[in-house]
Design a protein around this motif. Sequence first.
Motif, PDB file in Angstrom:
ATOM      1  N   CYS A 276     -48.738  -1.751  82.291  1.00  0.00           N
ATOM      2  CA  CYS A 276     -48.459  -2.901  83.160  1.00  0.00           C
ATOM      3  C   CYS A 276     -49.523  -2.962  84.253  1.00  0.00           C
ATOM      4  O   CYS A 276     -49.264  -2.598  85.413  1.00  0.00           O
ATOM      5  CB  CYS A 276     -47.070  -2.773  83.791  1.00  0.00           C
ATOM      6  SG  CYS A 276     -45.715  -2.589  82.614  1.00  0.00           S
ATOM      7  N   PRO A 277     -50.735  -3.394  83.920  1.00  0.00           N
ATOM      8  CA  PRO A 277     -51.850  -3.250  84.861  1.00  0.00           C
ATOM      9  C   PRO A 277     -51.675  -4.015  86.170  1.00  0.00           C
ATOM     10  O   PRO A 277     -52.026  -3.491  87.226  1.00  0.00           O
ATOM     11  CB  PRO A 277     -53.061  -3.762  84.060  1.00  0.00           C
ATOM     12  CG  PRO A 277     -52.494  -4.597  82.970  1.00  0.00           C
ATOM     13  CD  PRO A 277     -51.172  -3.988  82.636  1.00  0.00           C
ATOM     14  N   ALA A 278     -51.139  -5.224  86.118  1.00  0.00           N
ATOM     15  CA  ALA A 278     -51.029  -6.008  87.364  1.00  0.00           C
ATOM     16  C   ALA A 278     -50.058  -5.335  88.322  1.00  0.00           C
ATOM     17  O   ALA A 278     -50.333  -5.182  89.519  1.00  0.00           O
ATOM     18  CB  ALA A 278     -50.591  -7.441  87.066  1.00  0.00           C
ATOM     19  N   GLY A 303     -47.228  -5.127  79.397  1.00  0.00           N
ATOM     20  CA  GLY A 303     -46.074  -5.741  80.052  1.00  0.00           C
ATOM     21  C   GLY A 303     -46.477  -6.299  81.395  1.00  0.00           C
ATOM     22  O   GLY A 303     -47.405  -5.798  82.039  1.00  0.00           O
ATOM     23  N   THR A 304     -45.774  -7.349  81.802  1.00  0.00           N
ATOM     24  CA  THR A 304     -46.057  -7.906  83.129  1.00  0.00           C
ATOM     25  C   THR A 304     -45.301  -7.155  84.210  1.00  0.00           C
ATOM     26  O   THR A 304     -45.653  -7.265  85.380  1.00  0.00           O
ATOM     27  CB  THR A 304     -45.630  -9.380  83.206  1.00  0.00           C
ATOM     28  OG1 THR A 304     -44.233  -9.470  82.898  1.00  0.00           O
ATOM     29  CG2 THR A 304     -46.439 -10.236  82.253  1.00  0.00           C
ATOM     30  N   ALA A 308     -41.798 -10.096  90.625  1.00  0.00           N
ATOM     31  CA  ALA A 308     -41.981  -9.742  92.033  1.00  0.00           C
ATOM     32  C   ALA A 308     -43.121  -8.755  92.220  1.00  0.00           C
ATOM     33  O   ALA A 308     -43.598  -8.553  93.332  1.00  0.00           O
ATOM     34  CB  ALA A 308     -40.688  -9.172  92.610  1.00  0.00           C
ATOM     35  N   SER A 309     -43.608  -8.147  91.156  1.00  0.00           N
ATOM     36  CA  SER A 309     -44.732  -7.205  91.285  1.00  0.00           C
ATOM     37  C   SER A 309     -45.914  -7.624  90.414  1.00  0.00           C
ATOM     38  O   SER A 309     -46.649  -6.800  89.913  1.00  0.00           O
ATOM     39  CB  SER A 309     -44.295  -5.773  90.944  1.00  0.00           C
ATOM     40  OG  SER A 309     -43.806  -5.678  89.632  1.00  0.00           O
ATOM     41  N   ASP A 321     -56.463  -8.150  82.916  1.00  0.00           N
ATOM     42  CA  ASP A 321     -56.295  -7.033  83.851  1.00  0.00           C
ATOM     43  C   ASP A 321     -56.406  -5.687  83.130  1.00  0.00           C
ATOM     44  O   ASP A 321     -56.974  -4.731  83.661  1.00  0.00           O
ATOM     45  CB  ASP A 321     -54.933  -7.108  84.548  1.00  0.00           C
ATOM     46  CG  ASP A 321     -54.866  -8.234  85.568  1.00  0.00           C
ATOM     47  OD1 ASP A 321     -55.925  -8.772  85.956  1.00  0.00           O
ATOM     48  OD2 ASP A 321     -53.746  -8.584  85.977  1.00  0.00           O
ATOM     49  N   ALA A 322     -55.839  -5.601  81.936  1.00  0.00           N
ATOM     50  CA  ALA A 322     -55.866  -4.336  81.187  1.00  0.00           C
ATOM     51  C   ALA A 322     -57.299  -3.967  80.820  1.00  0.00           C
ATOM     52  O   ALA A 322     -57.696  -2.802  80.914  1.00  0.00           O
ATOM     53  CB  ALA A 322     -55.003  -4.432  79.927  1.00  0.00           C
TER      54      ALA A 322
END
Length: 439
Positions: A276-278, A303-304, A308-309, A321-322
């Motif tokens: 979940c990189p972000a 995965g996102t 909220a994160s 992002d990954a």
Amino acid sequence: MNQLRVSGGRVLRPDGRVERADVAVDRDEGTIRAVGAPTDVDDAVGGAADETLDASGSLVIPGLVNAHTHIAMTLLRGYADDKPLDPWLREDIWPAEAELTPDDVEAGAELGVLEMIRSGTTAFADMYFAMDRVAAVVDRAGLRARLGHGVVTVGKDAADARSDVEESLAVARELDGAADGRIRTAFMPHSLTTVGEEYLREGVAEAREAGVPVHLHANETTDEVEPIVDERGERPVAYADDLDALGPDDFFAHGVHVDETEIDRLAATGTAVVHCPASNMKLASGMAPVQRLREAGVTVALGTDGAASNNDLDVFDEMRDAAMLGKLAADDASAVPAGAVVEMATAGGADALGLPGGRIEPGAAADLAVVDLDAPHLTPVHDPVSHLAYAARGSDVRHTVCDGEILMRDREVLTLDAASVQERAATAASELVDRVESA
Ligand SMILES: N[C@@H](CCSC[C@H]1O[C@@H](n2cnc3c(=O)[nH]cnc32)[C@H](O)[C@@H]1O)C(=O)O
Ligand SMILES: [Zn+2]
């Protein structure tokens, strides 16, 4: 057969090649019947298509898989930012979630699936509560999901802790196979530090008995690793192994702070990791060794995490992002290349979740997204796979198909009324914040 034809596009095949091809879908079976030149597809399936989706100027890809989220957290998007995991959860998120009603969860889940369909996601894993409401939304919206009730026992008395475990097992047993089989389930303890050992041990044993997988947050932050090492003298993945929580059907979110022995154990047991990189960047949790995990043979999905994160549920962002973070983590620009992140978001995700889909080939589930390449930021097209990883966005998706059904056609979602979903969610979110402030 009742045939849906996706015609005139270029198709991403399981080996990473992109070819001009039509895709014939058997809508009764929800599967792909043929992929190839139009005349070959005609020969293979016989007869005219009952319905056609135009894919000219577009790339047909497997529906994207969001392998770890908390979907109703869409209501908390932008509610609390710029804090590390532990204070963020304790000071902001958990107090807000304490006021969430099942109606709120349903409103947030509707908003989440709307966002996912719009951005080409056809399958997801969700850890939350009021999961019967989430299941009802998944059923109506037409996606696939692996759902589970998240268990937290820290700070609870024995009766409350036990009933949270029971709820998770009940959800795992009762919702499995819902929505004509599009819904599967898992036992979902929140993490190895937020659920006590006896509850983990009991819950995992019962999950094994029931034949459902285990999904939890693991090795997300150093704050989560150190107490386990201090108390037990072993790393979290070894502890999970001792709890019998590792196996080919199981999948762990994050895997940021994993050492070589843990990577080897994940690989040897077939346990998948959902990167979940972000979320890891936003909460400054750290950089997962994605290149190492893949080299060791671990199945890695994307995965996102919750909205909220992140703060969105767009798997295209997650691919980018990954790739970026994977290079930084490996200190190597050739690490985690475009093809790898596309694989993680498609076949890797389907494999991690044990759900059909993730590959465009005859016999596979008809879960597809059609990405419009006619846009300034996607011109020219030297390499469509590069565009998927680095330049495309969720809003470039034109059509979304799951289980042979059209969920979105020409950017119009057919299974939900977008305007009323957004309005309902916005109202639920503002009323929620009012309740939290007066609590
Ligand atoms: N039944 C539990 C709820 C657990 S659901 C799963 C939880 O994971 C939380 N969560 C969201 N993102 C993350 C993350 O990145 N790491 C750990 N927990 C998270 C989310 O807010 C939610 O509270 C209870 O009684 O509190
Ligand atoms: Zn999470």
